[in-house]
Design a protein around this motif. Structure first.
Motif, short mmCIF file in Angstrom:
data_model
loop_
_atom_site.label_atom_id
_atom_site.label_comp_id
_atom_site.label_asym_id
_atom_site.label_seq_id
_atom_site.Cartn_x
_atom_site.Cartn_y
_atom_site.Cartn_z
N MET A 1 0.84 -1.19 0.00
CA MET A 1 0.00 0.00 0.00
C MET A 1 0.88 1.24 0.00
O MET A 1 1.79 1.37 0.79
CB MET A 1 -0.89 -0.02 1.24
N ASN A 2 0.61 2.16 -0.91
CA ASN A 2 1.36 3.39 -1.03
C ASN A 2 0.87 4.40 0.00
O ASN A 2 -0.22 4.94 -0.11
CB ASN A 2 1.20 3.94 -2.45
N ARG A 3 1.68 4.66 1.01
CA ARG A 3 1.32 5.61 2.06
C ARG A 3 2.20 6.84 1.96
O ARG A 3 2.92 7.18 2.88
CB ARG A 3 1.41 4.94 3.43
N LYS A 4 2.13 7.49 0.82
CA LYS A 4 2.96 8.66 0.55
C LYS A 4 2.08 9.87 0.28
O LYS A 4 0.92 9.75 -0.07
CB LYS A 4 3.87 8.40 -0.64
N ILE A 5 2.70 11.02 0.43
CA ILE A 5 2.05 12.29 0.12
C ILE A 5 2.56 12.73 -1.24
O ILE A 5 3.76 12.71 -1.49
CB ILE A 5 2.42 13.36 1.16
N ASN A 6 1.65 13.15 -2.11
CA ASN A 6 2.06 13.75 -3.37
C ASN A 6 2.36 15.22 -3.08
O ASN A 6 1.50 15.96 -2.64
CB ASN A 6 0.97 13.60 -4.43
N CYS A 7 3.60 15.63 -3.34
CA CYS A 7 4.06 16.95 -2.93
C CYS A 7 4.50 17.78 -4.13
O CYS A 7 5.22 17.29 -5.00
CB CYS A 7 5.23 16.78 -1.95
N SER A 8 4.06 19.03 -4.16
CA SER A 8 4.50 20.00 -5.17
C SER A 8 4.94 21.27 -4.45
O SER A 8 4.23 21.78 -3.58
CB SER A 8 3.35 20.37 -6.11
N ILE A 9 6.13 21.76 -4.83
CA ILE A 9 6.62 23.02 -4.29
C ILE A 9 6.83 23.95 -5.48
O ILE A 9 7.65 23.67 -6.36
CB ILE A 9 7.92 22.83 -3.49
N LEU A 10 6.05 25.02 -5.50
CA LEU A 10 6.00 25.93 -6.64
C LEU A 10 6.30 27.36 -6.23
O LEU A 10 5.92 27.78 -5.14
CB LEU A 10 4.61 25.89 -7.27
N THR A 11 6.96 28.09 -7.13
CA THR A 11 7.12 29.53 -6.98
C THR A 11 6.54 30.16 -8.25
O THR A 11 6.23 29.44 -9.21
CB THR A 11 8.61 29.94 -6.85
#
Length: 134
Positions: A1-11
């Motif tokens: 089971m994938n227990r990850k956060i999809n993360c985006s860091i944008l400027t």
């Protein structure tokens, strides 16, 4: 089971990070916030400080300077006013900049507007230096 956060860091200029991560810590306006899989929905104002992106046995570091963070349904979005990755930071240049700011600060009235702006710039350089030294 994938227990990850999809993360985006944008400027406004670029995407600094995009991917799945185990754990994220950001510098909110009034302290650090940590995010794991299953975190409750939240929107918060960002301050000046570091971001730690932890995945398995590695940790990536960034510096953010204001913005907002939102997490919902294991999707974390950091919209930063400015952000810098660790590899872009140069310790020697930052230390030189800090000395220059100290000299400028010493020449100004204690309660002047310029003093406040220098203090803000010092906070940014301190955060960058902290990440550069990691």
């Amino acid at each position: 089971m994938n227990r990850k956060i999809n993360c985006s860091i944008l400027t406004p200029e670029k995407t600094l990070y995009e991917g799945d991560i185990d754990f994220v810590v950001v510098q909110a306006y009034d302290g650090e916030l940590g995010f794991l899989y299953g975190h409750a929905p939240l929107i918060a104002e960002l301050g000046i400080g570091e971001v730690r992106l932890r995945d398995h046995n590695s940790t990536d570091y960034l510096v953010i300077e204001g913005g907002i963070v939102e997490i919902k349904d294991n999707r974390l979005i950091v919209l930063a006013e400015a952000a810098i990755s660790k590899k872009e930071l140069k310790k020697d240049e930052l230390e030189k900049k800090m000395k220059e700011l100290e000299e400028q600060k010493g020449q100004l009235d204690k309660f002047s507007e310029e003093q406040t702006l220098i203090k803000l710039e010092q906070d940014k350089v301190k955060a960058r230096l902290r990440v550069a030294l990691r």
